[in-house]
Design a protein around this motif. Structure first.
Motif, PDB file in Angstrom:
ATOM      1  N   PHE A  35       0.835  -1.302   0.019  1.00 54.23           N
ATOM      2  CA  PHE A  35       0.095  -0.125  -0.122  1.00 54.23           C
ATOM      3  C   PHE A  35       0.868   1.184  -0.080  1.00 54.23           C
ATOM      4  CE2 PHE A  35      -2.796  -3.127   1.497  1.00 54.23           C
ATOM      5  CZ  PHE A  35      -3.960  -2.880   0.923  1.00 54.23           C
ATOM      6  N   TYR A  36       0.399   2.254  -0.770  1.00 48.02           N
ATOM      7  CA  TYR A  36       1.182   3.580  -0.510  1.00 48.02           C
ATOM      8  C   TYR A  36       0.183   4.632  -0.926  1.00 48.02           C
ATOM      9  CZ  TYR A  36       0.543   3.072  -5.702  1.00 48.02           C
ATOM     10  OH  TYR A  36       0.311   2.735  -6.928  1.00 48.02           O
ATOM     11  N   TYR A  37       0.449   6.011  -0.529  1.00 47.01           N
ATOM     12  CA  TYR A  37      -0.235   7.172  -0.784  1.00 47.01           C
ATOM     13  C   TYR A  37       0.324   7.685  -2.053  1.00 47.01           C
ATOM     14  CZ  TYR A  37      -2.784   7.443   3.640  1.00 47.01           C
ATOM     15  OH  TYR A  37      -3.392   7.011   4.396  1.00 47.01           O
ATOM     16  N   GLU A  38      -0.725   8.000  -2.957  1.00 43.15           N
ATOM     17  CA  GLU A  38      -0.138   8.899  -4.151  1.00 43.15           C
ATOM     18  C   GLU A  38      -0.822  10.190  -4.075  1.00 43.15           C
ATOM     19  OE1 GLU A  38      -0.637   6.902  -8.296  1.00 43.15           O
ATOM     20  OE2 GLU A  38      -2.496   8.120  -8.438  1.00 43.15           O
ATOM     21  N   PHE A  65       9.060  15.047   9.311  1.00 43.54           N
ATOM     22  CA  PHE A  65      10.298  14.862   8.691  1.00 43.54           C
ATOM     23  C   PHE A  65       9.938  14.840   7.215  1.00 43.54           C
ATOM     24  CE2 PHE A  65       7.803  10.845   9.282  1.00 43.54           C
ATOM     25  CZ  PHE A  65       7.652  10.434   8.161  1.00 43.54           C
ATOM     26  N   TYR A  66      10.951  14.805   6.542  1.00 47.91           N
ATOM     27  CA  TYR A  66      10.808  14.758   4.908  1.00 47.91           C
ATOM     28  C   TYR A  66      10.756  13.259   4.394  1.00 47.91           C
ATOM     29  CZ  TYR A  66      11.526  19.806   4.777  1.00 47.91           C
ATOM     30  OH  TYR A  66      11.379  20.918   5.162  1.00 47.91           O
ATOM     31  N   ALA A  67       9.830  12.915   3.686  1.00 46.67           N
ATOM     32  CA  ALA A  67       9.849  11.541   3.178  1.00 46.67           C
ATOM     33  C   ALA A  67      11.013  11.141   2.050  1.00 46.67           C
ATOM     34  CB  ALA A  67       8.550  11.295   2.378  1.00 46.67           C
ATOM     35  N   THR A  68      11.536  10.076   2.280  1.00 51.29           N
ATOM     36  CA  THR A  68      12.331   9.775   1.616  1.00 51.29           C
ATOM     37  C   THR A  68      11.910   8.452   0.600  1.00 51.29           C
ATOM     38  OG1 THR A  68      13.284   7.955   3.286  1.00 51.29           O
ATOM     39  CG2 THR A  68      14.465  10.184   3.208  1.00 51.29           C
ATOM     40  N   ASP A  69      11.166   7.620   1.265  1.00 48.39           N
ATOM     41  CA  ASP A  69      10.753   6.666   0.324  1.00 48.39           C
ATOM     42  C   ASP A  69       9.502   7.067  -0.540  1.00 48.39           C
ATOM     43  OD1 ASP A  69      12.016   3.839   0.935  1.00 48.39           O
ATOM     44  OD2 ASP A  69      11.517   4.623   2.996  1.00 48.39           O
ATOM     45  N   TRP A  88       4.199   7.795  -2.120  1.00 48.82           N
ATOM     46  CA  TRP A  88       5.021   7.624  -0.700  1.00 48.82           C
ATOM     47  C   TRP A  88       4.641   6.125  -0.278  1.00 48.82           C
ATOM     48  CZ3 TRP A  88       2.579   9.304   4.268  1.00 48.82           C
ATOM     49  CH2 TRP A  88       3.749   9.055   5.464  1.00 48.82           C
ATOM     50  N   ASP A  89       5.714   5.552  -0.073  1.00 50.73           N
ATOM     51  CA  ASP A  89       5.646   4.125   0.634  1.00 50.73           C
ATOM     52  C   ASP A  89       5.735   4.538   2.136  1.00 50.73           C
ATOM     53  OD1 ASP A  89       5.707   1.579   1.500  1.00 50.73           O
ATOM     54  OD2 ASP A  89       7.088   1.003   0.036  1.00 50.73           O
ATOM     55  N   TYR A  90       4.358   4.785   2.775  1.00 46.80           N
ATOM     56  CA  TYR A  90       4.448   5.194   4.141  1.00 46.80           C
ATOM     57  C   TYR A  90       4.747   4.014   4.978  1.00 46.80           C
ATOM     58  CZ  TYR A  90      -0.151   2.657   4.299  1.00 46.80           C
ATOM     59  OH  TYR A  90      -1.188   1.920   4.174  1.00 46.80           O
ATOM     60  N   GLY A  91       4.424   2.733   4.374  1.00 50.72           N
ATOM     61  CA  GLY A  91       4.653   1.553   5.579  1.00 50.72           C
ATOM     62  C   GLY A  91       6.040   1.603   6.020  1.00 50.72           C
ATOM     63  N   ARG A  92       7.079   2.178   4.983  1.00 53.98           N
ATOM     64  CA  ARG A  92       8.570   1.847   5.385  1.00 53.98           C
ATOM     65  C   ARG A  92       8.885   3.143   6.476  1.00 53.98           C
ATOM     66  NH1 ARG A  92      11.530   0.313  -0.431  1.00 53.98           N
ATOM     67  NH2 ARG A  92      10.358  -1.375  -0.917  1.00 53.98           N
TER      68      ARG A  92
END
Length: 232
Positions: A35-38, A65-69, A88-92
């Motif tokens: 799952f990810y957010y688009e 924080f700033y997202a990296t994934d 954004w792969d929020y799970g990681r």
């Protein structure tokens, strides 16, 4: 379950309205078991040749924080357009987190100049490290994508350099600084060149106000009324 509840689009720079983000949407998507957010958005910059640095800022509980994934239209060298997409792969980055998520899309120009510059004055150009690290550029002044002045000499200090706008440059909108290095060419945000008002004009304007006051002060006072006749 995570839930996006707030969106804020900001422009992190003193060059207000050089770039703007709008038409933002967010949705939870799935790719197989992941799952990810688009996020979709539009980026406006006055001209379609102005690249930007785009970041996705996340706030969840007490973390910020700033997202990296994150992939897609994010990071260095994002050009203006509609329906820009980032995933954004929020799970990681939010392992075992469940709650509300706030996010902010931030953007700054890759090549930034003030929105208003006086002719005959120094103009400071700020270049992001991503571009500046490759070596020196030759600056040229453009208007409506056509060169109008340059190449010109400039004084570089770190990731910034200064140049002097010619006194005879036309007072108009739609100017850009184009940076050339070999076959590479990158453009700043658009800006306006303003007239340079001489200090003598300010002095003359002040004199024009002062003269009537001085002349009035020099006028003779009205005579006193005649003394009344005194009968014997």
């Amino acid at each position: 379950m995570n839930k996006i509840i707030v969106f804020v689009a900001v422009f992190l720079c003193s060059y207000v309205q050089a770039q703007q983000i709008g038409n933002v949407t967010s949705a939870l998507a799935r790719d197989g078991t992941r799952f990810y957010y688009e996020f979709t958005y539009s980026l406006e910059a006055g001209m379609d040749n102005v690249p930007a640095f785009v970041k996705l800022k996340i706030k969840a509980a007490d973390r910020e924080f700033y997202a990296t994934d994150v992939t897609g239209d994010v990071g260095e060298m994002v050009y203006p357009g509609v329906k820009k997409i980032m995933r954004w792969d929020y799970g990681r980055e939010l392992v075992h987190f469940s709650g509300d998520i706030e996010y902010t899309i931030e953007t700054v120009p890759m090549v930034a100049v003030p929105l208003k510059v006086k002719r005959g004055k120094e103009l400071t150009v700020n270049v992001r490290e991503y571009l500046a690290s490759g070596g020196d550029y030759v600056p040229v002044l453009y208007r409506n994508k056509a060169p109008v002045w340059g190449p010109v000499d400039s004084l570089r200090q770190g990731n910034s350099f200064t140049l002097v706008v010619p006194k005879k440059t036309k007072v108009k909108k739609g100017y850009q600084i184009g940076l050339s290095r070999g076959e590479e060419r990158y453009f700043s945000n658009t800006f306006k060149i303003r007239p340079r008002v001489s200090r003598w004009l300010y002095a003359l304007a002040g004199a024009a106000v002062a003269v009537p006051v001085i002349l009035k002060a020099l006028e003779p006072e009205p005579p006193l009324p005649g003394a009344p006749d005194i009968e014997d």
